[in-house]
Design an enzyme around this catalytic site. Structure first.
Site, PDB file in Angstrom:
ATOM      1  N   GLU A 126      28.420  13.246  23.633  1.00 19.99           N
ATOM      2  CA  GLU A 126      28.429  14.703  23.517  1.00 19.99           C
ATOM      3  C   GLU A 126      28.599  15.397  24.874  1.00 19.99           C
ATOM      4  O   GLU A 126      27.627  15.908  25.436  1.00 19.99           O
ATOM      5  CB  GLU A 126      27.137  15.201  22.841  1.00 19.99           C
ATOM      6  CG  GLU A 126      26.959  14.689  21.427  1.00 19.99           C
ATOM      7  CD  GLU A 126      25.678  15.206  20.770  1.00 19.99           C
ATOM      8  OE1 GLU A 126      24.979  16.024  21.359  1.00 19.99           O
ATOM      9  OE2 GLU A 126      25.387  14.753  19.650  1.00 19.99           O
ATOM     10  N   GLU A 158      26.138   9.731  14.812  1.00 19.60           N
ATOM     11  CA  GLU A 158      24.833  10.408  14.669  1.00 19.60           C
ATOM     12  C   GLU A 158      24.875  11.340  13.475  1.00 19.60           C
ATOM     13  O   GLU A 158      25.852  12.067  13.270  1.00 19.60           O
ATOM     14  CB  GLU A 158      24.488  11.270  15.892  1.00 19.60           C
ATOM     15  CG  GLU A 158      23.935  10.517  17.065  1.00 19.60           C
ATOM     16  CD  GLU A 158      23.560  11.444  18.225  1.00 19.60           C
ATOM     17  OE1 GLU A 158      23.180  12.614  17.990  1.00 19.60           O
ATOM     18  OE2 GLU A 158      23.681  10.984  19.372  1.00 19.60           O
TER      19      GLU A 158
HETATM   20  O1  IFM Z   1      18.603  14.142  20.070  1.00 17.84           O
HETATM   21  C1  IFM Z   1      19.930  14.537  20.094  1.00 17.84           C
HETATM   22  C2  IFM Z   1      20.801  13.461  20.719  1.00 17.84           C
HETATM   23  O2  IFM Z   1      20.362  13.108  21.975  1.00 17.84           O
HETATM   24  C3  IFM Z   1      22.223  13.931  20.816  1.00 17.84           C
HETATM   25  N1  IFM Z   1      22.692  14.453  19.564  1.00 17.84           N
HETATM   26  C4  IFM Z   1      21.859  15.370  18.837  1.00 17.84           C
HETATM   27  C5  IFM Z   1      20.458  14.803  18.716  1.00 17.84           C
HETATM   28  C6  IFM Z   1      19.561  15.751  17.900  1.00 17.84           C
HETATM   29  O3  IFM Z   1      19.483  16.990  18.512  1.00 17.84           O
END
Ligand code: IFM
Length: 447
Positions: free
Chosen positions: A163, A351
């Protein structure tokens, strides 16, 4: 069509959020260790140490993954545990930690999926300008080369960056480390982190690994107009998409920033410094795309309408915490990649998860996080639909295995399938963990 037998079901974490042991065995500080000490920076004033103390619980946590039928574990390396100053001196104990962990994953038949950089820049590099300093591309490259040399093919799935937008947030919006609020900084670090990604891909190819793949992880929060027929809402949503995830996808897949973004940066005096050849490196071919997807965003040019009538106008489902439940977000994102960017590489949903649903440990030890089950199941259904449309999605990772340290949210936001008591380090499976375990068993039985 069902999930393929090779489809990977996993869980994801990141070093700064689970490891703890910030000052142990020669580790250097990261920008989050220092940022978290600024009063008010973290919602509950907690530090990223000990969080879930995975540095000491890695073996039993991997055992737990095994018990939950987890097929792949996505984690990140802590740059400052391996290179305490960010460059130069190597901390062998840091390398040993990851070697032990990766060996154990293999022993348990769990596929390692590693991210090289997940937001925790070594503090010593921040002191030299961090992501604002163009030299970071080489610092990052040296760090990546070291990882490829040390861990190589023992990690079949590598991601350069998790990200990139988090770095923008840290330099432009202030609520992530290192805490600057400057749009020009934000656009510059965005460019540098993309350039570092390209450098990482190049280093990976030079390392000549045979059985490993390299990609990048980008989060897509697609913006929609609240009133689909309203031109102002449409323009707003479109521009937000340009400034967020498309500002990564365009350079990576098209080798350029869009005209709209260039115009915005020109107008707002925040054009990053770039050099000829940067875009060629940024757009080097990758082997897979990591998609993080949690929700969509709805925009409206009329703030009152957005504030007071959003729910009514959308008429959708809402979660206990007031956010919209919109699992189709992942299907939309997969289609953006497939239809607009013509992706010809596999996608992993790296994710997806939910924080703020029921977390109470009952007297009998159970935790009935029914809403999390509904949420995850909804996303999996839409992933299946995208696969049925012919989109090549190869895996899905729940964020997260454990409740952990949610950056500026501290320990207030609990994303885990497994509850963690941060005082005792006791792990307790929530209902969602048992649901996920059974889901994996059921899918694999049928495939
Ligand atoms: O915890 C974060 C992660 O580090 C990166 N993506 C989003 C998750 C939830 O906010």
């Amino acid at each position: 069509m069902k999930f393929d037998k090779n489809f990977l079901f996993g869980v994801a974490t990141s070093a700064a959020q689970v490891e703890g042991a910030a000052l142990e065995d020669g580790r250097g500080l990261s920008i989050w260790d220092t940022f978290a000490r600024i009063p008010g920076a973290i919602a509950d004033g907690s530090l990223p140490d000990p969080t879930c103390d995975m540095y000491h619980h890695w073996k039993s946590d991997i055992q737990l993954m095994k018990e939950l039928n987890i097929e792949s574990y996505r984690f990140s390396f802590s740059w400052s545990r391996i290179l305490p100053d960010g460059k130069g001196r190597i901390n062998e104990k840091g390398l040993d930690y990851y070697k032990r962990m990766i060996d154990e994953l293999h022993k348990q038949g769990i596929v390692p999926n590693a991210t090289i950089y997940h937001w925790d820049l070594p503090y010593e590099l921040e002191r030299e300008g961090g992501w604002l300093n163009r030299d970071i591309v080489n610092w990052y490259g040296e760090y990546a080369s070291l990882l490829f040399k040390e861990f190589g093919d023992s990690v079949p799935i590598w991601a350069t960056i998790n990200e990139p937008v988090a770095t923008y947030v840290g330099y432009a919006m202030g609520f992530f480390a290192p805490g600057y609020k400057n749009e020009k900084y934000g656009r510059q670090v965005n460019h540098h982190i993309l350039f570092a990604h390209g450098e990482g891909v190049q280093r990976f190819r030079e390392a000549g690994l045979k059985d490993a793949k390299i990609g990048i992880v980008v989060d897509i929060w697609n913006h929609h107009p609240l009133r689909p027929d309203n031109e102002e809402d449409q323009r707003l949503a479109e521009m937000e998409n340009e400034k967020t995830y498309r500002s990564y996808l365009n350079p990576i897949f098209r080798g350029c920033y869009s005209d709209k973004l260039l115009h915005y940066m020109e107008e707002n005096h925040c054009m990053p410094q770039m050099e000829p050849g940067d875009m060629e490196k940024i757009s080097r071919k990758i082997d897979f795309f990591g998609l993080n997807c949690y929700n969509r965003v709805v925009d409206c040019a009329d703030p009152d309408l957005l504030q007071n009538r959003k729910r009514e106008i959308l008429g959708g489902n809402y979660l206990d915490d007031g956010t919209e439940f919109y699992p189709k977000a992942v299907y939309d994102a997969a289609h953006i990649l497939h239809d607009e960017y013509k992706l010809d590489i596999p996608i992993y949903v790296t994710e997806n998860g939910l924080a703020n649903c029921k977390q109470q440990v009952e007297e009998d030890g159970s935790i009935h996080d029914t809403e999390r089950i509904q949420y995850l199941n909804g996303f999996l259904e839409w992933i299946e639909k995208a696969i049925n449309d012919g989109i090549d999605i190869r895996g899905y990772y729940v964020w997260s295995l454990l409740d952990n340290w949610e950056w500026c949210g501290g320990h207030k936001a609990r994303y885990g399938l497994v509850h963690v008591d941060f005082d005792t380090q006791q792990r307790t499976c929530k209902d969602s963990a048992v649901w996920y375990k059974n889901k994996i068993a059921e899918v694999k039985k049928d495939s």
